[in-house]
Design a protein around this motif. Structure first.
Motif, mmCIF file in Angstrom:
data_model
loop_
_atom_site.group_PDB
_atom_site.id
_atom_site.type_symbol
_atom_site.label_atom_id
_atom_site.label_comp_id
_atom_site.label_asym_id
_atom_site.label_seq_id
_atom_site.Cartn_x
_atom_site.Cartn_y
_atom_site.Cartn_z
ATOM 1 N N LEU A 1 0.823 -1.210 0.000
ATOM 2 C CA LEU A 1 0.000 0.000 0.000
ATOM 3 C C LEU A 1 0.859 1.263 0.000
ATOM 4 C CD1 LEU A 1 -2.723 -1.072 2.589
ATOM 5 C CD2 LEU A 1 -3.100 -0.643 0.149
ATOM 6 N N ALA A 2 2.034 1.181 0.600
ATOM 7 C CA ALA A 2 2.898 2.349 0.731
ATOM 8 C C ALA A 2 3.738 2.621 -0.519
ATOM 9 C CB ALA A 2 3.830 2.173 1.938
ATOM 10 N N ILE A 3 3.843 1.660 -1.428
ATOM 11 C CA ILE A 3 4.782 1.773 -2.550
ATOM 12 C C ILE A 3 4.622 3.053 -3.370
ATOM 13 C CG2 ILE A 3 5.306 0.774 -4.823
ATOM 14 C CD1 ILE A 3 5.215 -1.992 -3.471
ATOM 15 N N PRO A 4 3.411 3.453 -3.784
ATOM 16 C CA PRO A 4 3.324 4.647 -4.649
ATOM 17 C C PRO A 4 3.889 5.918 -4.012
ATOM 18 C CG PRO A 4 1.277 3.405 -4.712
ATOM 19 C CD PRO A 4 2.100 2.817 -3.607
ATOM 20 N N ASN A 5 3.824 6.029 -2.689
ATOM 21 C CA ASN A 5 4.321 7.234 -2.000
ATOM 22 C C ASN A 5 5.407 6.887 -0.983
ATOM 23 O OD1 ASN A 5 2.435 9.249 -3.169
ATOM 24 N ND2 ASN A 5 0.898 7.985 -2.138
#
Length: 375
Positions: A96-100
């Protein structure tokens, strides 16, 4: 039999198949690959690519760590299954954290990674058996040290975050050579090979998803259908490069024939270091396919053309190393195919669909030549 001769014999391990819980666990990895592909597609600059490489290597180290874990510790009790679910939750937070991850979601990425590490080390040491548990006890400080770097880095500015996470990757890569007792890990070849094969299948599945995402909202014309079918053919050829001619079975037999220490070292090199460029290559190819589907009759920008040709080359480089380490096939023609894949980049700068077609021809020629030589 003498003690010396016994130590040189392959170690017989109780084999078991990949469980449905492990397949369920892999669903998070599907989402992880989707997130990495989408993030790279949104930013194909050298900086964006570098960030994806760092995150992928950080994630793969522990994801492969869980493959080693379930190879030694069957998830056959309630406590083990619950702990695996906690680890799955940690991976979900990471995904879930990958894009930001290099912005506001850095702390979440670090916390998720620490949870994954704690579950992995605790379960491995408590239930891995005498040899594997002892080896893991010596490796755990390195893993937790890298997790600390990822966690602390998540609270730093983006530049220092990249430095901290790169240092974590360096520590991961160095740890098996600083701690040379990794040969004590016991490897079950059938389960180990099958589990890594499923990871590759998951990654290839993302390439199929990329075709659908790239086509979303576009009119279903002949050019779109041809581009989609060419993309599917290319993904199939990547699959054939990995699984065709029972390569996975030959890899299993190669591992099974090795003495225990050599088997563990080969497992680390062939299924760790060699699989990393393969999986990175699949992610990058998926980005190239996604960009091609929407612009089949246009030219690609350099980043898109490099994604197609460079991603295919990365996958083949991993294949060359994999086959060479396990001595399961010739590598000459795959080395030539690496060069040929990179040579398709100028074609994409002229016409997107033509580059995909050229790559299909490169891989088709490779597979035909290898098939004739093997016959």
């Amino acid at each position: 039999m003498s003690r010396v001769s016994a130590e040189t014999q392959p170690q017989e391990e109780t084999e078991y198949r990949v469980s449905t819980l492990e397949l369920f666990f892999d669903l998070v990895f599907v989402f992880t690959i989707t997130q990495l592909t989408g993030t790279l597609a949104d930013d194909t600059s050298p900086l964006g690519f570098g960030q994806i490489v760092i995150m992928l290597f950080v994630i793969l180290w522990m994801y492969f760590g869980y493959v080693w874990l379930t190879n030694a510790v069957a998830p056959d009790t309630t406590v083990r299954r619950l702990l695996l679910m906690v680890g799955m939750g940690g991976f979900l937070v990471i995904a879930l954290a990958i894009p930001n991850a290099f912005e506001a979601a850095g702390p979440a990425f670090g916390i998720g990674y620490l949870i994954v590490n704690l579950v992995h080390s605790g379960l491995f040491i408590s239930a891995g058996g005498p040899g594997s548990a002892a080896a893991m006890a010596r490796l755990a400080p390195f893993n937790l040290g890298s997790a600390a770097l990822v966690l602390v880095g998540g609270f730093m500015p983006s530049t220092w975050r990249a430095v901290a996470w790169t240092a974590a990757v360096v520590l991961m890569v160095a740890s098996p050579y600083v701690n040379r007792r990794h040969g004590e890990f016991r490897i079950r070849p059938a389960h180990f090979v099958e589990r890594h094969g499923l990871v590759v299948i998951v990654a290839l599945g993302e390439s199929i998803i990329a075709i659908g995402i790239g086509a979303a909202g576009l009119p279903l014309g002949l050019d779109l259908v041809i581009a989609a079918l060419l993309g599917l053919t290319l993904v199939y050829q990547l699959w054939w490069c990995y699984f065709g001619r029972a390569q996975d079975t030959r890899a299993e037999h190669s591992l099974a024939a090795m003495p225990a220490p050599e088997r563990a070292r080969a497992a680390l090199s062939a299924f760790g270091w060699a699989h990393a460029p393969m999986l990175l290559g699949v992610v990058v190819v998926a980005v190239g396919v996604k960009k091609t589907i929407g612009h089949a009759t246009d030219h690609l920008y350099l980043s898109g053309a490099l994604a197609l040709g460079g991603g295919a080359a990365l996958f083949l480089i991993g294949q060359v190393v994999f086959r060479a380490l396990l001595r399961i096939g010739t590598v000459k023609w795959r080395v030539i195919a690496v060069v040929a894949s990179l040579a398709t980049v100028p074609i994409g700068l002229w016409l997107a669909i033509a580059q995909v077609a050229a790559l299909v021809l490169v891989f088709g020629a490779l597979l035909v030549v290898e098939d004739k030589l093997r016959a």
